[in-house]
Design an enzyme around this catalytic site. Sequence first.
Site, PDB file in Angstrom:
ATOM      1  N   ASP A 145      -0.680   9.150   3.929  1.00  0.00           N
ATOM      2  CA  ASP A 145      -0.852   7.704   3.742  1.00  0.00           C
ATOM      3  C   ASP A 145      -0.461   6.937   5.007  1.00  0.00           C
ATOM      4  O   ASP A 145      -0.047   7.531   6.012  1.00  0.00           O
ATOM      5  CB  ASP A 145      -0.024   7.269   2.521  1.00  0.00           C
ATOM      6  CG  ASP A 145      -0.665   6.120   1.761  1.00  0.00           C
ATOM      7  OD1 ASP A 145      -1.445   5.366   2.351  1.00  0.00           O
ATOM      8  OD2 ASP A 145      -0.340   5.971   0.563  1.00  0.00           O
ATOM      9  N   GLU A 167      -5.904   6.261   5.743  1.00  0.00           N
ATOM     10  CA  GLU A 167      -5.608   5.178   6.679  1.00  0.00           C
ATOM     11  C   GLU A 167      -6.308   3.888   6.256  1.00  0.00           C
ATOM     12  O   GLU A 167      -6.206   2.870   6.939  1.00  0.00           O
ATOM     13  CB  GLU A 167      -5.990   5.679   8.087  1.00  0.00           C
ATOM     14  CG  GLU A 167      -5.832   4.731   9.223  1.00  0.00           C
ATOM     15  CD  GLU A 167      -7.099   3.933   9.470  1.00  0.00           C
ATOM     16  OE1 GLU A 167      -7.126   3.181  10.434  1.00  0.00           O
ATOM     17  OE2 GLU A 167      -8.064   4.065   8.685  1.00  0.00           O
ATOM     18  N   GLY A 198      -9.323   2.952   6.245  1.00  0.00           N
ATOM     19  CA  GLY A 198     -10.461   2.454   7.020  1.00  0.00           C
ATOM     20  C   GLY A 198     -10.102   1.409   8.057  1.00  0.00           C
ATOM     21  O   GLY A 198     -10.988   0.805   8.664  1.00  0.00           O
ATOM     22  N   ASP A 220      -7.428   0.719  -1.581  1.00  0.00           N
ATOM     23  CA  ASP A 220      -7.362   1.450  -2.849  1.00  0.00           C
ATOM     24  C   ASP A 220      -8.395   0.950  -3.865  1.00  0.00           C
ATOM     25  O   ASP A 220      -8.610  -0.248  -4.013  1.00  0.00           O
ATOM     26  CB  ASP A 220      -5.972   1.285  -3.486  1.00  0.00           C
ATOM     27  CG  ASP A 220      -4.915   2.113  -2.777  1.00  0.00           C
ATOM     28  OD1 ASP A 220      -5.224   2.716  -1.723  1.00  0.00           O
ATOM     29  OD2 ASP A 220      -3.780   2.156  -3.290  1.00  0.00           O
TER      30      ASP A 220
END
Length: 522
Positions: free
Chosen positions: A163, A196, A198, A218
């Site tokens: 993440d 990441e 985008g 998300d």
Amino acid sequence: MSSLRRTTSAAAALVIAASCLVLGSTPAPALENGLLRTPPMGFNNWNSTQCRAEFNETMIKGIADIFVSKGLKDVGYTYVNIDDCWALPSRNSAGNLVPDPARFPSGIKALADYVHAKGLKFGIYTSAGTKTCNTAGFPGALGHEQQDANLFASWGVDYLKYDNCNNQGVDAQQRYKAMRDALAKTGRPIAYSICEWGQTKPWTWAEPVGNLWRTTGDISDRWSSMIGKAQANRGLAQYAGPGHWNDPDMLEVGNGGMTTTEYRTHFSLWAMMAAPLLIGSDLRKVSADDFAILKNTDVIALDQDPLGKQATVLSANAGLVVYSKVLANGDRAVALSNETAATATISTTASATGIGSASSYTLKDLWSKAVRTTTGTISASVPSHATVLYRVSRAGGAARFEAESASLSAGGTIDANHAGYSGTGFANGANAVGSYVEWQVTGPASTLTFGFANGTTAARPVDISVDGTVVAAAVPFPPTGAWTTWSTVARPISLANGPHTIRLTATTDGGPANLDYLDVSP
Ligand code: GCU
């Protein structure tokens, strides 16, 4: 006799050359861990539990059990992945991450062993930051990459979702490459998911870094969120391929926030886009309808097609969207997707998909399973938020690839000044050695037939190559008497299933004859 033998052995060599080319077609800079040649399929708990207490060892074991008992493993679901909140907020005195003993009393190694014993793979999560995303402040791997990678490998981890929270402003490429290198040093094959969001367009830099990269923020369990992810992801087809995938985030199918129609659209579009199929619902509570979506093997086959092409958008008009995906056997998958609030007719043609012209095509509806034939039109009345998904196959006979849709080397033109051609014109290649006309076609085929005219008094020889290998040298295209007199040259060939590039390259300074079409006959 000798020319027949030459042709046959050239054709045999061609089959071998073509299959090697397919195997070797991934560009050299791709991440060389050999993993995820098709998009990952599996489970991740985040969308159903987030950080709540129900995310624990009992749940994850239950998911692994259901993978086997309900046939998900049989249709390809493999990875059982856990997300944030599995660790304690502090490292131990040795600096290692510690599984939360309330959630995972047996530890992560035991959980991974349990998953492996079922023939499945196990994945874990951390962040390329000082802490993960949850406000409880679980430790991240920034500056601890090798120690954490080693620990994961020692537990038998097969997949890492990495993440982007609390990244301290350190350059994304630097952070994600550090973990790539740490994972490689463990010696254990670990699929690497770059989460990441985008932000720095990871599709432009992550092919040599990760096996997949998030292209968006998300997803949530609402139509507007899901379709927004599809819209953001669908223009990135050129970046996806075996071992390196665009990731529009996990599946929400089964979580209850969308209708069955909307979940079918979600699953259809993720399969078309060669996206990861990571189930984000608590399978212990999923309805029979939603299970049927997740287990639709015709749709899964699109996602897992070995060619690894993400669908491209053929048209998108006011929320009516046509996607087309090239499949390894030469078929096309076509999605007619209605993002609007009202039923609408959505249409395209077989020819627009590049499948090659044929007298008829078979359309299999991958949700209703109905099969019908068409002479070319692909059209359906599509309810609001629904997606009609077809697998399109040529029904038989030769497929014609017109020269006006071929690629020409510099100086070549598409002309229409000599009557008698088929379609809307013909290719007039430049008058030079090396001048070429190139078609993208679909096998299988046993004969290539070229329509041509040669109004001169000398032959116009060409080398015929398939996928970059010359299979017949200096094939003469003889005089036809006039530029308006059209004839054919046919060559036997053994062209394997799937897409191929056929090029005719002139070997004399007259260039190639005028070329009208290429018929590919099975
Ligand atoms: C003529 C003819 C063209 C042809 C060309 C050639 O110009 O009109 O169609 O391509 O000769 O010699 O190739």
